[in-house]
Design an enzyme around this catalytic site. Sequence first.
Site, PDB file in Angstrom:
ATOM      1  N   GLU A  26      62.876 -58.114  30.718  1.00 20.25           N
ATOM      2  CA  GLU A  26      63.667 -58.706  29.386  1.00 20.25           C
ATOM      3  C   GLU A  26      65.135 -58.373  29.657  1.00 20.25           C
ATOM      4  O   GLU A  26      65.447 -57.146  29.732  1.00 20.25           O
ATOM      5  CB  GLU A  26      63.175 -58.336  28.226  1.00 20.25           C
TER       6      GLU A  26
ATOM      7  N   ASP B  38      70.110 -56.412  20.851  1.00 18.67           N
ATOM      8  CA  ASP B  38      71.037 -57.747  20.605  1.00 18.67           C
ATOM      9  C   ASP B  38      72.516 -57.186  20.622  1.00 18.67           C
ATOM     10  O   ASP B  38      73.415 -57.692  21.379  1.00 18.67           O
ATOM     11  CB  ASP B  38      70.871 -58.733  19.690  1.00 18.67           C
TER      12      ASP B  38
ATOM     13  N   ARG C 180      68.625 -63.543  16.473  1.00 20.87           N
ATOM     14  CA  ARG C 180      67.777 -63.231  17.635  1.00 20.87           C
ATOM     15  C   ARG C 180      68.310 -63.774  18.972  1.00 20.87           C
ATOM     16  O   ARG C 180      68.348 -64.939  19.165  1.00 20.87           O
ATOM     17  CB  ARG C 180      66.354 -63.460  17.335  1.00 20.87           C
TER      18      ARG C 180
ATOM     19  N   HIS D 241      68.099 -64.127  24.777  1.00 24.40           N
ATOM     20  CA  HIS D 241      67.065 -63.492  25.440  1.00 24.40           C
ATOM     21  C   HIS D 241      66.613 -64.328  26.550  1.00 24.40           C
ATOM     22  O   HIS D 241      66.502 -65.282  26.508  1.00 24.40           O
ATOM     23  CB  HIS D 241      66.039 -62.821  24.705  1.00 24.40           C
TER      24      HIS D 241
ATOM     25  N   HIS E  99      68.025 -67.488  25.361  1.00 26.42           N
ATOM     26  CA  HIS E  99      67.706 -68.329  24.336  1.00 26.42           C
ATOM     27  C   HIS E  99      68.143 -67.425  23.142  1.00 26.42           C
ATOM     28  O   HIS E  99      67.607 -66.217  23.209  1.00 26.42           O
ATOM     29  CB  HIS E  99      66.321 -68.749  24.275  1.00 26.42           C
TER      30      HIS E  99
ATOM     31  N   GLN F  27      51.283 -68.387  26.108  1.00 24.71           N
ATOM     32  CA  GLN F  27      51.406 -67.339  25.169  1.00 24.71           C
ATOM     33  C   GLN F  27      52.037 -68.220  23.799  1.00 24.71           C
ATOM     34  O   GLN F  27      52.916 -69.039  24.213  1.00 24.71           O
ATOM     35  CB  GLN F  27      52.090 -66.189  25.501  1.00 24.71           C
TER      36      GLN F  27
ATOM     37  N   ARG G  73      50.534 -87.447  -0.359  1.00 24.63           N
ATOM     38  CA  ARG G  73      49.897 -86.183  -0.039  1.00 24.63           C
ATOM     39  C   ARG G  73      50.596 -85.076   0.708  1.00 24.63           C
ATOM     40  O   ARG G  73      50.232 -84.110   0.691  1.00 24.63           O
ATOM     41  CB  ARG G  73      48.320 -86.687   0.357  1.00 24.63           C
TER      42      ARG G  73
ATOM     43  N   GLU H  26      51.125 -84.097  15.404  1.00 20.55           N
ATOM     44  CA  GLU H  26      50.575 -83.358  16.560  1.00 20.55           C
ATOM     45  C   GLU H  26      51.739 -82.470  16.833  1.00 20.55           C
ATOM     46  O   GLU H  26      52.712 -83.007  17.382  1.00 20.55           O
ATOM     47  CB  GLU H  26      50.152 -84.236  17.628  1.00 20.55           C
TER      48      GLU H  26
ATOM     49  N   LYS I 281      60.288 -72.348  27.319  1.00 20.54           N
ATOM     50  CA  LYS I 281      59.694 -72.092  25.957  1.00 20.54           C
ATOM     51  C   LYS I 281      59.782 -73.528  25.215  1.00 20.54           C
ATOM     52  O   LYS I 281      60.526 -74.319  25.545  1.00 20.54           O
ATOM     53  CB  LYS I 281      60.946 -71.200  25.159  1.00 20.54           C
TER      54      LYS I 281
END
Length: 182
Positions: free
Chosen positions: A142, A169, A59, A62, A118, A47, A23, A28, A71
């Site tokens: 940033e 960037d 990307r 940063h 990152h 967040q 299926r 988790e 993160k």
Amino acid sequence: MKVIETAIPGLLILEPKVFGDARGFFMESYNAKAFQDATGLDVTFVQDNHSRSGKGVLRGLHYQVEQAQGKLVRVTRGSVFDAVVDLRKSSPTFGQWAGVELSEENNRQLWIPPGFAHGFLVTSDSADFLYKTTDYYAPQFERSLAWNDPTVGVEWPLAGAAPLLSAKDVAGKPLAECETFA
């Protein structure tokens, strides 16, 4: 949850348990107790972010000089090459990088402690990238480390094509000019 330590102290690859059958599957994606039991870390996430990008989009790299963010990152659709650079001057791995493929197939997650730059490169036609942060986004703090700084030497899997970059960037600074952490 399986925890895989990397060559950089504190940077962890996490492999959640995935239960699948004809299926589909169930897993988790985050459980505070399981995360703490597996990693020994007691973190609070404030967040959640979600980005979608096309093939060849890069990307990063940063980071925030204040309100530094830990993160927990993952990919729910497609695949990316995820890269981090240790910006902690007190670390024996300061200026070193590590990279890992994150994809919807491998369900891997990466825990990136505060004090790292990152970024990621989309290696599939498109990718949905989700991440939890331990502090709020603060654009005034940033910064961007140049994705192609030769002193860091991230080996991006570009396959001969130039990456698609934002103006932020393109303007990333080399490590020698970056604000870093103690």
